[in-house]
Design an enzyme around this catalytic site. Sequence first.
Site, short mmCIF file in Angstrom:
data_model
loop_
_atom_site.label_atom_id
_atom_site.label_comp_id
_atom_site.label_asym_id
_atom_site.label_seq_id
_atom_site.Cartn_x
_atom_site.Cartn_y
_atom_site.Cartn_z
N ASP A 19 0.86 -1.19 0.00
CA ASP A 19 0.00 0.00 0.00
C ASP A 19 0.89 1.24 0.00
O ASP A 19 1.65 1.46 0.96
CB ASP A 19 -0.89 -0.03 1.24
CG ASP A 19 -1.87 1.14 1.29
OD1 ASP A 19 -1.78 2.03 0.43
OD2 ASP A 19 -2.71 1.16 2.21
N ASP A 114 -3.18 2.58 -5.71
CA ASP A 114 -2.05 2.60 -4.77
C ASP A 114 -1.89 1.29 -4.00
O ASP A 114 -1.18 1.26 -2.99
CB ASP A 114 -2.19 3.76 -3.79
CG ASP A 114 -3.48 3.70 -2.97
OD1 ASP A 114 -4.35 2.87 -3.29
OD2 ASP A 114 -3.61 4.49 -2.02
N GLU A 115 -2.51 0.21 -4.48
CA GLU A 115 -2.42 -1.06 -3.77
C GLU A 115 -2.24 -2.22 -4.75
O GLU A 115 -2.95 -2.29 -5.77
CB GLU A 115 -3.69 -1.32 -2.95
CG GLU A 115 -3.94 -0.31 -1.85
CD GLU A 115 -5.27 -0.56 -1.15
OE1 GLU A 115 -5.35 -0.31 0.06
OE2 GLU A 115 -6.23 -1.02 -1.83
#
Length: 433
Positions: A19, A114-115
């Site tokens: 993350d 974002d992961e």
Amino acid sequence: MPDESPLLPPRPLRWLFLDLNSYFASVEQQLQPALRGRPVLVAPVDSDTTVAIAASVEAKRYGISTGTPVWEAKRLCRDLIVTPARHKKYVEFHDAIVAEIWKHIPVTHVCSIDEVACRLLDNENSPEAAVALARRIKAGIRANIGGCMTSSVGIAPNRLLAKLASDMRKPDGLVILAAADLPHRLFDLSLRDIAGIGAKMERRLAQDGINDIRQLCERRPRDAGTAWGGTNGDRLWYLLHGVDLPEKATQSRSIGHSHVLSPGKRGVEPVRLTARRLALKAASRLRRKSYRSRLLVLHARFEDDKSTWRASIKLPATQDSFAVLAGLEALYPRLVVAGRNRPGDFQIRMIGVTLGEIEPVAGEQESLFGLLDPDDPLARETRTLSLSRAMDRINERFGRNAVSVGPLHGGRLDRVGTKIAFGRIPELSEFHE
């Protein structure tokens, strides 16, 4: 103590979840050295009435987070720097980061902008090997993408737990949840920390006597599933105990876009033109993904009202911009009536267009009416679909709005560019729509 329940199979470490910390704000700090080490808020438009879509690590120390109104954030931090979102840059950084991770381990799932989640092989899943791998990935991103791009990593027997582990230590954390830690190490978390549990599900569980993760895990799997409701309700019990269950298949059911309007563009005509632009973007995306739609939904939020107004209309199975716009023109007067019947007259804060009941276009035959006169009603949709596809090609080559359907005049419209939704990363081609 390890859980010795005979219900549970072996639960080795199987997932690494990465993350990126304060992603949009970190990208801006990477691109703008003057912002590094300073409290930064990323906003969709230059207005105090909008909300933060990201806050830097420094801004979060003042209690600013995603969703904080800009005016309130400025009150919380007098030194706050507000910078406009640049979604195309965030996609470019995302693509570069995913490519960097692939140098170390295959990326199994891109979960959001974002992961990412990566499945660990047997030679990678000892605690020592997994930690060393995570540190190499984190270092590679900082060295090859940018020093501002820190990340938190979770390692666990399944993807849900790896995600929870990544949230336990931020920023720049690294946490392992091994089978011996489960489920007791989760008991300090709230039910809302688990993806899929929102306010409605939290209330449902409370009505059945489950107020925290401990109470859920202390039930038998079937009893926990009954409290959850629906089919496979016991899945969560097994996941929280570390069982790596097969992924449930998912399918896209809608394509849509929404836009928060600046204060001066919340009247009838600016909102109508913005809705048209959103409808054209959705139709273009529908064609690019080879889908067609049978339902158009128009939704909006009025000023000072948290509820959403919504109306829909059936479409013929289509991916044609002109058919979608015709549906929108039929729906829009209903929004105007609803707005003018409200105190304060028509003031729209957010407008959105969604194409629903989508299905793949596979093995489609050419129309029997394609060679008729263009004005013949039987030929019209065939010709307009060809025109829609031609417009896609022109805009991709010459840039967004090189050609459009209908007016783009009447004063400056709010810029309706491609935005990043949670859980979906736009393709770079979308920035031409």
